[in-house]
Scaffold this active site. Structure first.
Site, PDB file in Angstrom:
ATOM      1  N   ARG A   1       3.434  -4.315   2.683  1.00  0.00           N
ATOM      2  CA  ARG A   1       4.320  -4.112   1.531  1.00  0.00           C
ATOM      3  C   ARG A   1       5.717  -3.707   2.008  1.00  0.00           C
ATOM      4  O   ARG A   1       6.729  -4.223   1.517  1.00  0.00           O
ATOM      5  CB  ARG A   1       3.719  -3.054   0.612  1.00  0.00           C
ATOM      6  CG  ARG A   1       4.541  -2.700  -0.628  1.00  0.00           C
ATOM      7  CD  ARG A   1       3.695  -1.818  -1.549  1.00  0.00           C
ATOM      8  NE  ARG A   1       4.469  -1.089  -2.527  1.00  0.00           N
ATOM      9  CZ  ARG A   1       4.823  -1.577  -3.714  1.00  0.00           C
ATOM     10  NH1 ARG A   1       4.499  -2.825  -4.043  1.00  0.00           N
ATOM     11  NH2 ARG A   1       5.503  -0.846  -4.580  1.00  0.00           N
TER      12      ARG A   1
ATOM     13  N   ARG B   1       0.589  -3.961  -3.908  1.00  0.00           N
ATOM     14  CA  ARG B   1      -0.178  -2.861  -3.353  1.00  0.00           C
ATOM     15  C   ARG B   1      -1.630  -3.286  -3.122  1.00  0.00           C
ATOM     16  O   ARG B   1      -2.103  -4.264  -3.696  1.00  0.00           O
ATOM     17  CB  ARG B   1      -0.155  -1.649  -4.296  1.00  0.00           C
ATOM     18  CG  ARG B   1       1.227  -1.095  -4.589  1.00  0.00           C
ATOM     19  CD  ARG B   1       1.134   0.047  -5.575  1.00  0.00           C
ATOM     20  NE  ARG B   1       2.443   0.657  -5.875  1.00  0.00           N
ATOM     21  CZ  ARG B   1       3.234   0.289  -6.869  1.00  0.00           C
ATOM     22  NH1 ARG B   1       2.864  -0.702  -7.688  1.00  0.00           N
ATOM     23  NH2 ARG B   1       4.392   0.897  -7.074  1.00  0.00           N
TER      24      ARG B   1
ATOM     25  N   HIS C   1      -0.380  -1.400   3.227  1.00  0.00           N
ATOM     26  CA  HIS C   1       0.894  -0.846   2.773  1.00  0.00           C
ATOM     27  C   HIS C   1       2.027  -1.165   3.747  1.00  0.00           C
ATOM     28  O   HIS C   1       3.189  -1.263   3.331  1.00  0.00           O
ATOM     29  CB  HIS C   1       0.776   0.666   2.584  1.00  0.00           C
ATOM     30  CG  HIS C   1       1.703   1.194   1.527  1.00  0.00           C
ATOM     31  ND1 HIS C   1       1.520   0.934   0.189  1.00  0.00           N
ATOM     32  CD2 HIS C   1       2.836   1.939   1.617  1.00  0.00           C
ATOM     33  CE1 HIS C   1       2.489   1.510  -0.512  1.00  0.00           C
ATOM     34  NE2 HIS C   1       3.294   2.111   0.328  1.00  0.00           N
TER      35      HIS C   1
ATOM     36  N   LYS D   1       0.898   0.555 -11.207  1.00  0.00           N
ATOM     37  CA  LYS D   1       0.484   1.891 -11.620  1.00  0.00           C
ATOM     38  C   LYS D   1       0.637   2.040 -13.127  1.00  0.00           C
ATOM     39  O   LYS D   1       1.592   1.555 -13.721  1.00  0.00           O
ATOM     40  CB  LYS D   1       1.323   2.949 -10.899  1.00  0.00           C
ATOM     41  CG  LYS D   1       1.103   2.961  -9.380  1.00  0.00           C
ATOM     42  CD  LYS D   1       1.944   4.024  -8.708  1.00  0.00           C
ATOM     43  CE  LYS D   1       1.671   4.067  -7.206  1.00  0.00           C
ATOM     44  NZ  LYS D   1       2.497   5.084  -6.513  1.00  0.00           N
TER      45      LYS D   1
ATOM     46  N   HIS E   1       8.722  -0.575  -8.590  1.00  0.00           N
ATOM     47  CA  HIS E   1       9.155   0.814  -8.484  1.00  0.00           C
ATOM     48  C   HIS E   1       9.821   1.255  -9.786  1.00  0.00           C
ATOM     49  O   HIS E   1      10.684   0.546 -10.316  1.00  0.00           O
ATOM     50  CB  HIS E   1      10.158   0.996  -7.346  1.00  0.00           C
ATOM     51  CG  HIS E   1       9.521   1.000  -5.988  1.00  0.00           C
ATOM     52  ND1 HIS E   1      10.234   0.755  -4.831  1.00  0.00           N
ATOM     53  CD2 HIS E   1       8.244   1.228  -5.601  1.00  0.00           C
ATOM     54  CE1 HIS E   1       9.421   0.828  -3.792  1.00  0.00           C
ATOM     55  NE2 HIS E   1       8.213   1.111  -4.232  1.00  0.00           N
TER      56      HIS E   1
ATOM     57  N   TYR F   1      14.437   1.519   1.918  1.00  0.00           N
ATOM     58  CA  TYR F   1      14.461   0.326   2.760  1.00  0.00           C
ATOM     59  C   TYR F   1      15.861   0.018   3.278  1.00  0.00           C
ATOM     60  O   TYR F   1      16.012  -0.607   4.322  1.00  0.00           O
ATOM     61  CB  TYR F   1      13.901  -0.874   1.990  1.00  0.00           C
ATOM     62  CG  TYR F   1      12.451  -0.679   1.629  1.00  0.00           C
ATOM     63  CD1 TYR F   1      11.460  -0.736   2.603  1.00  0.00           C
ATOM     64  CD2 TYR F   1      12.062  -0.387   0.322  1.00  0.00           C
ATOM     65  CE1 TYR F   1      10.132  -0.519   2.281  1.00  0.00           C
ATOM     66  CE2 TYR F   1      10.735  -0.177  -0.006  1.00  0.00           C
ATOM     67  CZ  TYR F   1       9.777  -0.247   0.973  1.00  0.00           C
ATOM     68  OH  TYR F   1       8.463  -0.020   0.663  1.00  0.00           O
TER      69      TYR F   1
END
Length: 304
Positions: A245, A152, A242, A176, A268, A277
Site C-alpha cells: 500500500r 488495505r 501494508h 474503514k 484517507h 508520503y
C-alpha cells in the site's frame, strides 16, 4: 526525595529493574541540568520554566529525539505525582508542559525494480497442474492488486465479484467504517482478473456475485503470500500487504500524481495522513542529491 520515589516504584509498584533504572537516569539528568546532585533536589526551587528549558536543552543542544524527551518528561511527571501524594509539593509543575511531538516513522516501500521482479517471478514459475496454476494466478493477482490499487489487507479480503467492474475498468472498495471509494484499474490488471476468474470458476456450478473474490483466502494466507513473494526480491525487513500500500502511494507521487488524488485512492479521511508520503519522496531526493552533487558535502579537495 528522588531515592524515596525510586524505592516506591520498585517495591510498591513492582516496576522492573530496567524501568527503575531508566527513571533514575532521567531524574538525574534533570538534576544535572539544574546543577544539583540528586540528593540535593529541592522542589521549592523548581518551577515550570525550568522544565521547559530542560526540554529545550535536550532537543536543541543535546540533539535528543522528541521520543526520548517525551519519555524523560513522563518520568518527571511520575515523580511529581508521587510528591503530590506525599504532600511534598502543592502543585505539579509538569502538568501544563506539553511534550514534543514524536517523529512519525516514514513508511517503507518496495523499489520499482523489486516490484517488477516480484510480478515477473510468477510468470516464470512454469506450473502445469490446474490447481497449482490457479494458486499461481491467484498469488500473482494478489500482488498486482495490492500494488496497483493501494487497498488495505482487510479490503482485499472483503472483495466480492460484484465489486469488480471489468467493463468500466474499476473496483469498488469498502474501507474503514464501510466508506466506499472507486479505484480505476488498467488493462493489464483487467486481463489478469479475467484469467484468474476463468481458472477459479472451472467446475463450479454456483457463481454468486456476492461471494468472496478470493474464496477461502485468510489473513494469514494473504500475509504469507506477500511475505514469501516479496522476501525473494527485496532486502526490506518488513514484507507485508501494508508495505505494498505504501509502495502504491509512493509510486503514484513519484510519477506526478497530486496529493489529493492519492488521498482519494487510499481512502484517507485526512490529507495529513497522506502527506507522510511527500516526506518519503523528499528523503529519496535528498539521498540522491547528497550522493551525486559535487558540492553537497562541502568543497572538493583542491578547491580554494
Amino acid at each position: 526525595m528522588i531515592q524515596h520515589f525510586l524505592d516506591y516504584i520498585a517495591i510498591e509498584r513492582k516496576y522492573s529493574p530496567r524501568t527503575v533504572e531508566a527513571y533514575r537516569d532521567d531524574l538525574r539528568d534533570f538534576c544535572a541540568f539544574l546543577s544539583w546532585a540528586p540528593e540535593e533536589y529541592n522542589p521549592d526551587d523548581v518551577d515550570e520554566t525550568d522544565v521547559k528549558e530542560w526540554m529545550l536543552d535536550l532537543l536543541e543542544k543535546q540533539h535528543q529525539s522528541p521520543r526520548s524527551v517525551k519519555r524523560k518528561l513522563s518520568a518527571l511527571r511520575s515523580f511529581y505525582k508521587f510528591l503530590l501524594r506525599q504532600g511534598k509539593v502543592k502543585k505539579d509543575i509538569t502538568a501544563r508542559v506539553l511534550p514534543p511531538k514524536a517523529d512519525k516513522p516514514l513508511p517503507v516501500f518496495f523499489r520499482e525494480e523489486e516490484m517488477e521482479a516480484a510480478l515477473q517471478q510468477g510468470k516464470n514459475e512454469g506450473v502445469s497442474e490446474l490447481v497449482n496454476e490457479g494458486n499461481s494466478l491467484r498469488d500473482d493477482l494478489i500482488i498486482s492488486m495490492l500494488y496497483q490499487t493501494g487497498m488495505r489487507q482487510a479490503e482485499l479480503l472483503g472483495l466480492t465479484d460484484a465489486d469488480i467492474d471489468l467493463q468500466q475498468g474499476q473496483i469498488r472498495i469498502f474501507g474503514k467504517r464501510r466508506k466506499e471509494r472507486i479505484v480505476p484499474i488498467g488493462d493489464s490488471l483487467v486481463a489478469q482478473i479475467r484469467e484468474y476468474q476463468t481458472i477459479r470458476d472451472e467446475g463450479m456450478s454456483e457463481l454468486g456475485k456476492e461471494r468472496q473474490f478470493f474464496p477461502g483466502l485468510t489473513k494469514y494466507t494473504l500475509y504469507k503470500i506477500v511475505r514469501t513473494r516479496m522476501g525473494e526480491v527485496s532486502t526490506l525487513k518488513k514484507h507485508s500487504p501494508h508495505v505494498l500500500r505504501h509502495t502504491f502511494a509512493t509510486a503514484m507521487l513519484d510519477n506526478g500524481a497530486d496529493i489529493r488524488t492519492i488521498q482519494t485512492l487510499l481512502g484517507h479521511a485526512s490529507l495529513s495522513t497522506t502527506q507522510v508520503y511527500t516526506h518519503t519522496t523528499f528523503e529519496q531526493i535528498k539521498r540522491v542529491y547528497m550522493a551525486t552533487h559535487p558540492r553537497a558535502k562541502g568543497k572538493r579537495k583542491g578547491e580554494n
